[in-house]
Scaffold this motif. Sequence first.
Motif, PDB file in Angstrom:
ATOM      1  N   UNK A 109      45.102 -45.092  24.451  1.00  0.00           N
ATOM      2  CA  UNK A 109      44.742 -43.937  24.287  1.00  0.00           C
ATOM      3  C   UNK A 109      44.150 -43.442  22.995  1.00  0.00           C
ATOM      4  N   UNK A 110      44.961 -43.864  22.045  1.00  0.00           N
ATOM      5  CA  UNK A 110      44.636 -43.677  20.713  1.00  0.00           C
ATOM      6  C   UNK A 110      43.180 -44.220  20.164  1.00  0.00           C
ATOM      7  N   UNK A 111      42.818 -45.357  21.013  1.00  0.00           N
ATOM      8  CA  UNK A 111      41.464 -45.905  20.639  1.00  0.00           C
ATOM      9  C   UNK A 111      40.575 -45.099  21.203  1.00  0.00           C
ATOM     10  N   UNK A 112      41.016 -44.520  22.406  1.00  0.00           N
ATOM     11  CA  UNK A 112      39.956 -43.663  23.128  1.00  0.00           C
ATOM     12  C   UNK A 112      39.935 -42.237  22.570  1.00  0.00           C
ATOM     13  N   UNK A 113      40.873 -41.562  22.189  1.00  0.00           N
ATOM     14  CA  UNK A 113      41.097 -40.452  21.367  1.00  0.00           C
ATOM     15  C   UNK A 113      40.468 -40.387  19.965  1.00  0.00           C
ATOM     16  N   UNK A 114      40.678 -41.533  19.334  1.00  0.00           N
ATOM     17  CA  UNK A 114      39.915 -41.477  17.823  1.00  0.00           C
ATOM     18  C   UNK A 114      38.416 -41.569  18.153  1.00  0.00           C
ATOM     19  N   UNK A 115      37.844 -42.501  19.131  1.00  0.00           N
ATOM     20  CA  UNK A 115      36.554 -42.385  19.552  1.00  0.00           C
ATOM     21  C   UNK A 115      35.806 -40.827  19.845  1.00  0.00           C
ATOM     22  N   UNK A 116      36.700 -40.282  20.561  1.00  0.00           N
ATOM     23  CA  UNK A 116      36.334 -38.659  20.947  1.00  0.00           C
ATOM     24  C   UNK A 116      36.215 -38.061  19.568  1.00  0.00           C
ATOM     25  N   UNK A 117      37.200 -38.186  18.755  1.00  0.00           N
ATOM     26  CA  UNK A 117      36.996 -37.456  17.527  1.00  0.00           C
ATOM     27  C   UNK A 117      35.916 -37.713  16.484  1.00  0.00           C
ATOM     28  N   UNK A 118      35.551 -39.033  16.525  1.00  0.00           N
ATOM     29  CA  UNK A 118      34.475 -39.518  15.540  1.00  0.00           C
ATOM     30  C   UNK A 118      33.086 -39.233  16.322  1.00  0.00           C
ATOM     31  N   UNK A 119      33.008 -39.467  17.461  1.00  0.00           N
ATOM     32  CA  UNK A 119      31.784 -39.566  18.252  1.00  0.00           C
ATOM     33  C   UNK A 119      31.397 -38.198  19.098  1.00  0.00           C
ATOM     34  N   UNK A 120      32.584 -37.572  19.434  1.00  0.00           N
ATOM     35  CA  UNK A 120      32.553 -36.261  20.281  1.00  0.00           C
ATOM     36  C   UNK A 120      32.833 -36.515  21.448  1.00  0.00           C
ATOM     37  N   UNK A 121      33.311 -35.346  22.191  1.00  0.00           N
ATOM     38  CA  UNK A 121      33.837 -35.539  23.750  1.00  0.00           C
ATOM     39  C   UNK A 121      32.603 -35.924  24.605  1.00  0.00           C
TER      40      UNK A 121
END
Length: 331
Positions: A133-145
């Motif tokens: 979940x953290x990996x995916x959430x970090x991706x969303x924070x960096x690259x956008x939803x």
Amino acid sequence: MKDSAGPDFPEKRSAVVIVGPTASGKSAVAMELARSIPAEIVNADSRQVYRGLAACTSLPSERERKAVPHHLYGFLDPDEPYSAGRYAREARGAVLAILKRGRTPIVAGGTGLYIRALCDGLAELPERKEEVRKTLSDFAAERGPAALHRRLAAVDPVSAEKIPAGNVQRVVRALEVHALTGRPLAEWHRSGGKPAPFESFFFGLRWDREVLKARISERCARILDGTLSEAGELLAEGRMTSGPAFQSLGLRAAAARLRGESSRKEFARSLATDTLRYAKRQITWFSRDARVRWLDLSEPFDPSAAAGIILREIPVPAGGAGRRPVSTREF
């Protein structure tokens, strides 16, 4: 108002489920029904479970919640994730406890997945794995939803079609399930689960599209300042806009407005547009459920008339005497 034909309902103790799009009057009809028979109301709105979001989620008022027992409203910390599976467990517990007290459970809300989970059950999904979940959430924070949503569309297009890109929490969960099992979330949902140990009467509130659009516009104007205030309070508490509470309609746009990234007019337009889109998805979801008996509504809205139709269709528990007269105007 008129009601369309539906299935015959079994003469046994059951729950009443009131569905429909946002701003259709579900809470008002539920309150009228609960004033007419011994009943308690169970929330089926995924946003109304959170504390501090009374305005932006149109939470039933404190006076209404004191007049009639309400369950699963405003009890969850804004940063705490909440799943359909957990909702099903807690809502079933509430419904069964209400039935045990000899009262009628009225489930009211517009989150289709929650209602499916409650009444039909869901497949047993894998437990959450925080590192995934953290990996995916970090991706969303960096690259956008939007970038995260494109990843979901690549592996689970059915879920991607149903889950908006802005609902990062649900997108993360769908991708997490796929990462842990190799199966799309949509496939898990199709496999089903254990149905609820009670029967349910389904009633839907339906409006002419233009009338519903006007009702949504009026609601958005009414909650505009409250939504801005609640977003400001969440930000002041240090809540992240990627957190669960900020998945609620309008809160991210409100945060952007508070940061000076948009005008008040732009925020108001965004809130109305997003709410209309959500209402369309709700209508699509519930229109596929053949169990729903649709009540066609018109202005001026008379929730007691809708409650009267429901009363005629359901068995009332012992001690349910004392119904108020049903409106005799033309429905």
